[in-house]
Scaffold this motif. Structure first.
Motif: not given
Length: 470
Positions: A50, A54-55
């Motif tokens: 994740q 996302e980062q």
């Protein structure tokens, strides 16, 4: 998933994702890594992927023992991380001394394998250095991609003013149905230019038929171009449509059109005038719709004057002439082309990527390239295959290229009509004396700069009538 600290100081910006569920490591991570990186933690595999999505971290450190799900091959897991983040710097850590772990990690797409327990101060220094290098490589690749995007046009490569003018003309003529004549030396990319026109034209989804007019003798070329009916001559065992007929609805590219014989020129002229083609042995002509793009490295103007090329055909095919410049007139394009072909052939041959040393590149940039882009491509292919290591240096270049470079330097120093050596040496001496006097302001100061005695400086100033106080 949590952010436990932010970086401070000169290393701001390197984003590090540390994937571990080992609480004992948190203190070391906080003390040693947090001051140098923007850190996020991933306590499990779900949080890891994740965060990758996302980062967009720049570095990921994976504690294989606590993150990889039970029953999952750790190297297959590294492959999945690489697939999810192709450009990330990926390090794997394990307390288990896996067999050939470092090599297998790199084969799986990881950048490094470390055996725990880890010395965190050393890990910090390694990550700072490796992360900085990794970021530089990514920025260099991004810059290279941007340069390539701006310097390519329908598979043609070149950012020089000469090629930009060619691209502009090709864009303008593509949408029309006008006949185009591509002229230029052998190896300048005339067929690529023809395909660029087609790819931008309304006929882009229709056939493009390419014929090298110099490839076959006249008897075979006639059949190749115009086709024949079964039994029309000895050996004509079946009906054969010609290349002109096959281009119906699309584009016909006639390369080396200057090599066509006068009888074939006459037949081609009729096709262009009447838009019909008749097979050898055929009883009736067939209507044909095609766009003609012709190419030649011959001087058709001179051929017309010598009676070797029909004047009426010349004016029929030279509706829009486009000149492809030789490589020696394309300032700045040689490094772009060398980089492109070197990467292409290294990738195709599954070879380590290579690069040219500045000295080798300088020699190649000053070469005359009589074979133009084709010659350059062949050289890049040869060097990709034959040079060991990742750096191509001057000694790896062919003797022909090195000799040509030395000959050119010799020609600059000693022109074909010779020179007066005494006058040339005097001119050089005056240039040095004048420059030294301007910089120093006095004869004594100039003498010191030129590392000669004051007496010699005064003598030379008198000899060349140079005046300066001192």
């Amino acid at each position: 998933m949590a952010k436990i600290a932010t970086a401070e100081g000169p290393h701001d910006g390197l984003k590090l994702l540390f994937a571990t569920s080992d609480d004992a490591a948190l203190l070391d991570i906080g003390q040693e890594l947090a001051p140098a990186f923007f850190i996020r933690m991933a306590p499990d595999s779900v949080a890891l992927f994740q965060s990758l999505a996302e980062q967009a971290p720049e570095i990921v450190v994976i504690d294989l023992d606590t993150i990889v799900p039970n029953g999952t091959d750790v190297f297959a897991y590294i492959e999945s991380v690489r697939a999810a983040a192709p450009q990330i710097l990926c390090l794997a850590i394990s307390r288990t001394p896996l067999r050939n772990a470092r090599q297998r990690t790199k084969k799986a797409g990881g950048d490094e394998f470390l055996l725990a327990p880890v010395d965190f101060p050393e890990l910090r220094e390694y990550l700072l250095e490796a992360g900085a290098r990794h970021r530089e490589r990514l920025e260099a690749n991004q810059l290279r991609s941007e340069i390539a995007r701006k310097s390519t046009f329908c598979e043609m490569i070149g950012a020089s003013e000469a090629m930009q003018r060619v691209y502009d003309i090709l864009r303008r003529v593509a949408a029309s149905n006008s006949t185009v004549m591509l002229r230029g030396e052998s190896g300048t990319g005339k067929e690529l230019a023809a395909r660029a026109i087609v790819s931008l034209s309304p006929r882009r989804n229709q056939p493009i038929i390419s014929v090298n007019c110099a490839a076959l003798p006249e008897t075979l070329m006639e059949s190749e171009l115009f086709g024949h009916e079964k039994g029309s001559f000895t050996g004509a065992h079946a009906t054969h449509p010609g290349q002109i007929e096959l281009a119906d609805g699309g584009t016909l590219f006639l390369d080396e059109i200057g090599s066509l014989s006068l009888p074939l020129q006459s037949k081609l002229l009729r096709v262009l005038q009447e838009r019909v083609v008749q097979r050898i042995g055929g009883k009736s002509p067939r209507k044909i719709d095609f766009r003609l793009i012709a190419a030649t490295n011959d001087d058709l103007d001179q051929m017309v004057k010598r009676g070797q090329f029909r004047e009426d055909l010349y004016y029929r095919i030279c509706v829009i002439p486009v000149f492809l410049p030789p490589l020696r007139e394309r300032t700045g394009d040689v490094p772009l082309l060398l980089d492109h072909y070197l990467r292409m052939y290294c990738t195709a041959g599954d070879l380590p990527q290579k690069r040219f040393s500045p000295e080798a590149l300088q020699v190649l940039e000053t070469s005359t390239w009589p074979g133009n882009v084709r010659e350059l491509e062949n050289l890049a292919q040869r060097l990709a295959l034959m040079v060991d290591g990742d750096l191509i240096e001057v000694q790896h270049l062919p003797d022909k290229v090195l000799y040509e470079n030395k000959a050119k330097q010799d020609e600059i120093l000693v022109p074909a009509d010779g020179l007066d050596l005494d006058d040339e040496l005097a001119r050089i001496e005056v240039a040095y004396l004048t420059a030294a006097l301007r910089r120093a302001g006095t004869k004594n100061g100039a003498a010191a700069l030129l590392q000669i005695s004051k007496e010699k400086m005064k003598y030379l100033c008198r000899k060349y009538q140079l005046s300066q106080e001192g």
